[in-house]
Design a protein around this motif. Structure first.
Motif, PDB file in Angstrom:
ATOM      1  N   PHE A 185       0.872  -1.169   0.000  1.00  0.00           N
ATOM      2  CA  PHE A 185       0.000   0.000   0.000  1.00  0.00           C
ATOM      3  C   PHE A 185       0.909   1.219   0.000  1.00  0.00           C
ATOM      4  O   PHE A 185       1.803   1.322   0.832  1.00  0.00           O
ATOM      5  N   THR A 230      -6.389 -11.975  -2.688  1.00  0.00           N
ATOM      6  CA  THR A 230      -6.304 -10.514  -2.735  1.00  0.00           C
ATOM      7  C   THR A 230      -6.407  -9.998  -4.168  1.00  0.00           C
ATOM      8  O   THR A 230      -7.141  -9.044  -4.445  1.00  0.00           O
ATOM      9  N   ALA A 276      -7.621  -3.279   1.610  1.00  0.00           N
ATOM     10  CA  ALA A 276      -7.106  -3.617   2.945  1.00  0.00           C
ATOM     11  C   ALA A 276      -8.194  -4.262   3.800  1.00  0.00           C
ATOM     12  O   ALA A 276      -7.943  -5.243   4.512  1.00  0.00           O
ATOM     13  N   TYR A 311      -7.871  -6.037   7.460  1.00  0.00           N
ATOM     14  CA  TYR A 311      -7.222  -4.934   8.158  1.00  0.00           C
ATOM     15  C   TYR A 311      -8.211  -3.829   8.494  1.00  0.00           C
ATOM     16  O   TYR A 311      -9.171  -3.588   7.767  1.00  0.00           O
ATOM     17  N   THR A 354      -9.138   0.111   8.756  1.00  0.00           N
ATOM     18  CA  THR A 354      -8.771   1.207   7.861  1.00  0.00           C
ATOM     19  C   THR A 354      -9.108   2.561   8.484  1.00  0.00           C
ATOM     20  O   THR A 354     -10.109   2.701   9.184  1.00  0.00           O
ATOM     21  N   LEU A 403      -2.891   3.489   8.283  1.00  0.00           N
ATOM     22  CA  LEU A 403      -3.278   2.118   7.930  1.00  0.00           C
ATOM     23  C   LEU A 403      -2.263   1.141   8.514  1.00  0.00           C
ATOM     24  O   LEU A 403      -2.626   0.153   9.153  1.00  0.00           O
ATOM     25  N   ASN A 439      -2.544  -1.572  12.099  1.00  0.00           N
ATOM     26  CA  ASN A 439      -2.524  -3.022  11.852  1.00  0.00           C
ATOM     27  C   ASN A 439      -1.198  -3.709  12.151  1.00  0.00           C
ATOM     28  O   ASN A 439      -1.063  -4.906  11.901  1.00  0.00           O
TER      29      ASN A 439
END
Length: 192
Positions: free
Chosen positions: A55, A137, A166, A171, A173, A187, A191
């Motif tokens: 990311f 993903t 995410a 995760y 956000t 972010l 996490n």
């Protein structure tokens, strides 16, 4: 009554767009690498052929851009044929970008100018993935790209797009109204 709600709604959207742009970017933030559980890992953990998603945020003439880079790594931890997914106005012209702060405009979901140039990277969080995690993903990213046809700065922006990726990975956000550099930094912090 409906007429009064229309201008008020436009005023609220404009205020949100403007307030999200009020902070300044910091110097480039350190790069972080973790496994899918969020535990930080070192260079030794990155092996040839390792799958990853990263990311990222980058500087731009405006407040920046948030996007994801994904693929495999070479022996040195460098990216092999990286793919990019992000949400941005589908034009290099400034007019759709400005208009997109008020109404939805056509979007692109691939790479944009400067995404893979190191000089523009402002923050990043690389996550090492197993092949199964990577395939899941990428399947989500492709579905998201297929359905994302419009960009609007306050509702359907690049932070929201990356946040959906995410989120699909489990995760937490941050707010989509942060500047891109702050969004990626928060972010990662939320996490890891």
């Amino acid at each position: 009554m409906t007429l009064a709600k229309g201008p008020l709604f436009l005023l609220v959207l404009t205020a949100l767009a403007l307030t999200s742009c009020q902070s300044d970017d910091k110097p480039p933030q350190p790069r972080f690498t973790s496994d899918a559980s969020g535990s930080q890992v070192g260079k030794a953990s990155q092996r040839e052929g390792q799958y990853f998603i990263e990311f990222r945020s980058r500087y731009a003439l405006t407040y920046g851009h948030t996007y994801a880079v994904f693929g495999r790594l070479n022996k040195a931890g460098g990216m092999i044929n990286p793919q990019v997914a992000g949400l941005a106005p589908a034009s290099a012209d400034a007019a759709p970008y400005v208009l997109g702060h008020f109404i939805p405009v056509p979007a692109t979901t691939g790479a944009t100018d400067g995404d893979l140039e190191e000089a523009y990277r402002s923050a990043s969080w690389r996550i090492l993935l197993t092949e199964a995690e990577y395939n899941k993903t990428v399947a989500f990213i492709r579905q998201l790209q297929a359905k994302s046809k419009l960009w609007q700065a306050t509702v359907d922006n690049c932070n929201n797009f990356v946040g959906e990726i995410a989120g699909s990975m489990g995760y937490k956000t941050p707010s989509i109204w942060l500047r891109p550099q702050e969004f990626i930094t928060k972010l990662r912090e939320m996490n890891t």
